[in-house]
Write a protein that holds these residues in place. Structure first.
Motif, PDB file in Angstrom:
ATOM      1  N   ASP A   1       4.572  -6.213  -7.722  1.00  0.00           N
ATOM      2  CA  ASP A   1       5.329  -7.441  -8.037  1.00  0.00           C
ATOM      3  C   ASP A   1       6.099  -7.262  -9.341  1.00  0.00           C
ATOM      4  O   ASP A   1       7.271  -7.615  -9.456  1.00  0.00           O
ATOM      5  CB  ASP A   1       4.358  -8.617  -8.278  1.00  0.00           C
ATOM      6  N   ALA A   2       5.383  -6.709 -10.333  1.00  0.00           N
ATOM      7  CA  ALA A   2       5.994  -6.525 -11.663  1.00  0.00           C
ATOM      8  C   ALA A   2       7.124  -5.502 -11.605  1.00  0.00           C
ATOM      9  O   ALA A   2       8.162  -5.669 -12.251  1.00  0.00           O
ATOM     10  CB  ALA A   2       4.921  -6.096 -12.669  1.00  0.00           C
ATOM     11  N   ILE A   3       6.949  -4.446 -10.811  1.00  0.00           N
ATOM     12  CA  ILE A   3       8.003  -3.425 -10.689  1.00  0.00           C
ATOM     13  C   ILE A   3       9.258  -4.040 -10.059  1.00  0.00           C
ATOM     14  O   ILE A   3      10.382  -3.837 -10.532  1.00  0.00           O
ATOM     15  CB  ILE A   3       7.505  -2.217  -9.861  1.00  0.00           C
ATOM     16  N   TYR A   4       9.055  -4.823  -8.990  1.00  0.00           N
ATOM     17  CA  TYR A   4      10.213  -5.463  -8.344  1.00  0.00           C
ATOM     18  C   TYR A   4      10.885  -6.444  -9.304  1.00  0.00           C
ATOM     19  O   TYR A   4      12.106  -6.548  -9.356  1.00  0.00           O
ATOM     20  CB  TYR A   4       9.794  -6.171  -7.048  1.00  0.00           C
TER      21      TYR A   4
ATOM     22  N   GLY B   1      10.515  -2.398   0.410  1.00  0.00           N
ATOM     23  CA  GLY B   1      10.799  -1.164   1.139  1.00  0.00           C
ATOM     24  C   GLY B   1       9.785  -0.065   0.831  1.00  0.00           C
ATOM     25  O   GLY B   1       8.574  -0.315   0.840  1.00  0.00           O
ATOM     26  N   PRO B   2      10.250   1.150   0.547  1.00  0.00           N
ATOM     27  CA  PRO B   2       9.324   2.274   0.364  1.00  0.00           C
ATOM     28  C   PRO B   2       8.335   2.098  -0.791  1.00  0.00           C
ATOM     29  O   PRO B   2       7.250   2.674  -0.748  1.00  0.00           O
ATOM     30  CB  PRO B   2      10.254   3.472   0.111  1.00  0.00           C
ATOM     31  N   LEU B   3       8.688   1.314  -1.794  1.00  0.00           N
ATOM     32  CA  LEU B   3       7.724   1.123  -2.903  1.00  0.00           C
ATOM     33  C   LEU B   3       6.458   0.448  -2.408  1.00  0.00           C
ATOM     34  O   LEU B   3       5.345   0.859  -2.734  1.00  0.00           O
ATOM     35  CB  LEU B   3       8.353   0.264  -4.007  1.00  0.00           C
ATOM     36  N   ILE B   4       6.626  -0.615  -1.602  1.00  0.00           N
ATOM     37  CA  ILE B   4       5.443  -1.349  -1.133  1.00  0.00           C
ATOM     38  C   ILE B   4       4.799  -0.619   0.055  1.00  0.00           C
ATOM     39  O   ILE B   4       3.601  -0.781   0.314  1.00  0.00           O
ATOM     40  CB  ILE B   4       5.811  -2.813  -0.775  1.00  0.00           C
TER      41      ILE B   4
ATOM     42  N   LEU C   1     -11.268  -5.357   6.765  1.00  0.00           N
ATOM     43  CA  LEU C   1     -10.616  -4.131   6.287  1.00  0.00           C
ATOM     44  C   LEU C   1      -9.143  -4.272   6.662  1.00  0.00           C
ATOM     45  O   LEU C   1      -8.796  -4.243   7.855  1.00  0.00           O
ATOM     46  CB  LEU C   1     -11.231  -2.907   6.973  1.00  0.00           C
ATOM     47  N   VAL C   2      -8.285  -4.471   5.668  1.00  0.00           N
ATOM     48  CA  VAL C   2      -6.878  -4.762   5.957  1.00  0.00           C
ATOM     49  C   VAL C   2      -6.012  -3.560   5.593  1.00  0.00           C
ATOM     50  O   VAL C   2      -6.292  -2.851   4.614  1.00  0.00           O
ATOM     51  CB  VAL C   2      -6.413  -6.035   5.197  1.00  0.00           C
ATOM     52  N   GLU C   3      -4.973  -3.333   6.400  1.00  0.00           N
ATOM     53  CA  GLU C   3      -4.057  -2.231   6.089  1.00  0.00           C
ATOM     54  C   GLU C   3      -3.345  -2.481   4.756  1.00  0.00           C
ATOM     55  O   GLU C   3      -3.222  -3.610   4.295  1.00  0.00           O
ATOM     56  CB  GLU C   3      -3.023  -2.062   7.221  1.00  0.00           C
ATOM     57  N   LYS C   4      -2.898  -1.403   4.147  1.00  0.00           N
ATOM     58  CA  LYS C   4      -2.094  -1.511   2.932  1.00  0.00           C
ATOM     59  C   LYS C   4      -0.711  -2.001   3.283  1.00  0.00           C
ATOM     60  O   LYS C   4      -0.257  -1.737   4.409  1.00  0.00           O
ATOM     61  CB  LYS C   4      -2.032  -0.196   2.160  1.00  0.00           C
TER      62      LYS C   4
END
Ligand SMILES: NC(=O)c1ccc[n+]([C@@H]2O[C@H](COP(=O)([O-])OP(=O)(O)OC[C@H]3O[C@@H](n4cnc5c(N)ncnc54)[C@H](O)[C@@H]3O)[C@@H](O)[C@H]2O)c1
Length: 366
Positions: free
Chosen positions: A342-345, A178-181, A95-98
């Motif tokens: 990835d696509a947004i960046y 940054g805040p997006l991810i 279970l990995v953090e976001k």
């Protein structure tokens, strides 16, 4: 696998890791037995505070100890993939953090490891289990708004750049963004969850770092570096002509406090969740026609703990393991969100709309 007791370990016991410890200690089918954390004073403090028997400075030793069946990863973004892959290769569910990873390529290696070892890989998307989001989800699922054709999802801070200039959050190599991810991945997840996992067709994104650049220089001197965005926005096209607008900020000139906000426009109704400082109790409104007039419903949303959702997500993780069928729990949901980010960046860098099929073609080499 049945309901045998699962022995849990946690790698990285900063703020996020501690929520996982609490979650495992609250669940009936898990025992919290070990932690791995390089920071000795934090490790000792947390072991004492939570009564944890086994402690390790190196996660590899914990994974090889034979003490644990499941592991949570609460390390910074740059340290998600290696421990996750090592755990999966050792036959341990993860279970990995976001976010799942800093990039699609990194996340894909994690998903491949889950498939190769037939283990569960799940990302901690705790915010979708907030009590107010659950109420909105139930209303949408019972047909309360008809079909949602446009959604807005955003998490905005007036002033909340995490840590100082040395913080891993603001170093691109360590965080992936940054805040997006960081916050945006929760809001992307929440929107896709509420909309029933629609296919994402293309994205158009923009990122800004004006306030971040200025703040680090004011605080830490002219040479201080700020390598990620402080605000990001994206317009996401979904299959069937539906659309989603996403925003995330660590700093913006706006009302003080964190705003978490989801708006759904449907063809027979609307729904909105807007909360400042995380209180879910008065945050939801539904908009419908009732008695022949435009009407507003204010649901009585139950209160939850300060950080709702970690326990619920951990309970589902355990449920998936106990089901014995891991085929739908290989981290692909988290990978899709990383792919969209990835696509947004890329869209922000290149100043154009990016069809997801373009990235898919590149990845398959065709
Ligand atoms: N779901 C949520 O609500 C939520 C909230 C905050 C952070 N997060 C996520 O959790 C993760 C950690 O964030 P945080 O704010 O707790 O960070 P943090 O810096 O407070 O804690 C990270 C911990 O990991 C330890 N660590 C680093 N490398 C390690 C390694 N190789 N092995 C073991 N431990 C290691 C550090 O010493 C530190 O104690 C990030 O991915 C972040 O995005 C999620």
């Amino acid at each position: 696998m049945g309901s045998e007791n699962l022995k849990a370990g946690v790698i990285g016991v900063g703020w996020a890791g501690q929520q996982h410890i609490r979650a495992y200690q609250s669940l009936p089918d898990t025992s919290m037995v070990a932690i791995a954390e390089p920071n000795a004073s934090l490790r000792d403090k947390i072991a004492t505070e939570f009564g944890i028997e086994h402690t390790f400075s190196d996660y590899s030793e914990m994974l090889a100890s034979g003490l644990i069946d499941v592991v949570s990863i609460g390390t910074p973004n740059f340290a998600h993939a290696d421990p996750a892959i090592a755990a999966l290769d050792a036959g341990i569910h993860v279970l990995v953090e976001k976010p799942l990873a800093r990039s699609y390529a990194e996340g894909k290696r994690m998903v491949d490891a889950a498939k190769r070892n037939d283990r569960v890989l799940q990302v901690m998307f705790n915010q979708r289990y907030r009590s107010d989001v659950e109420v909105v989800k139930a209303f949408v699922d019972e047909g309360g708004v008809g079909e949602v054709y446009h959604a807005k999802s955003r998490w905005l801070r007036r002033n909340g750049i995490p840590g100082g200039e040395k913080s891993w959050f603001v170093q691109h190599e360590l965080s992936g963004g940054g805040p997006l991810i960081d916050l945006g991945v929760h809001m992307l997840d929440m929107a896709l969850y509420l909309l029933g996992e629609p296919e994402v067709v293309s994205v158009s994104g923009a990122t800004y770092d004006r306030l971040g650049q200025r703040f680090v220089k004011e605080r830490f001197g002219e040479g201080a570096k700020y390598e990620v965005e402080d605000f990001g926005t994206a317009f996401v096209r979904l299959a069937g002509g539906r659309t989603l607008a996403l925003e995330a900020s660590w700093a913006t000139y706006r009302e003080d406090g964190d705003l978490m906000n989801v708006v759904l426009y449907g063809d027979t109704g609307g729904a909105e969740m807007a909360t400042r400082r995380y209180d879910p109790t008065h945050s939801v409104r539904f908009y419908v026609d009732a008695g022949g007039v435009p009407s507003e419903i204010v649901p009585e949303v139950p209160r939850q703990g300060r950080i709702p959702g970690h326990e619920r997500a951990a309970a589902l993780f355990v449920e998936h393991i106990q089901s014995g069928d891991y085929s739908n729990h290989r981290g692909e949901e988290g990978l899709l969100r990383t792919w969209i980010l990835d696509a947004i960046y890329r869209s922000a860098r290149e100043g154009r709309e990016i069809p997801l099929s373009e990235l898919e073609r590149e990845r398959s080499g065709s």
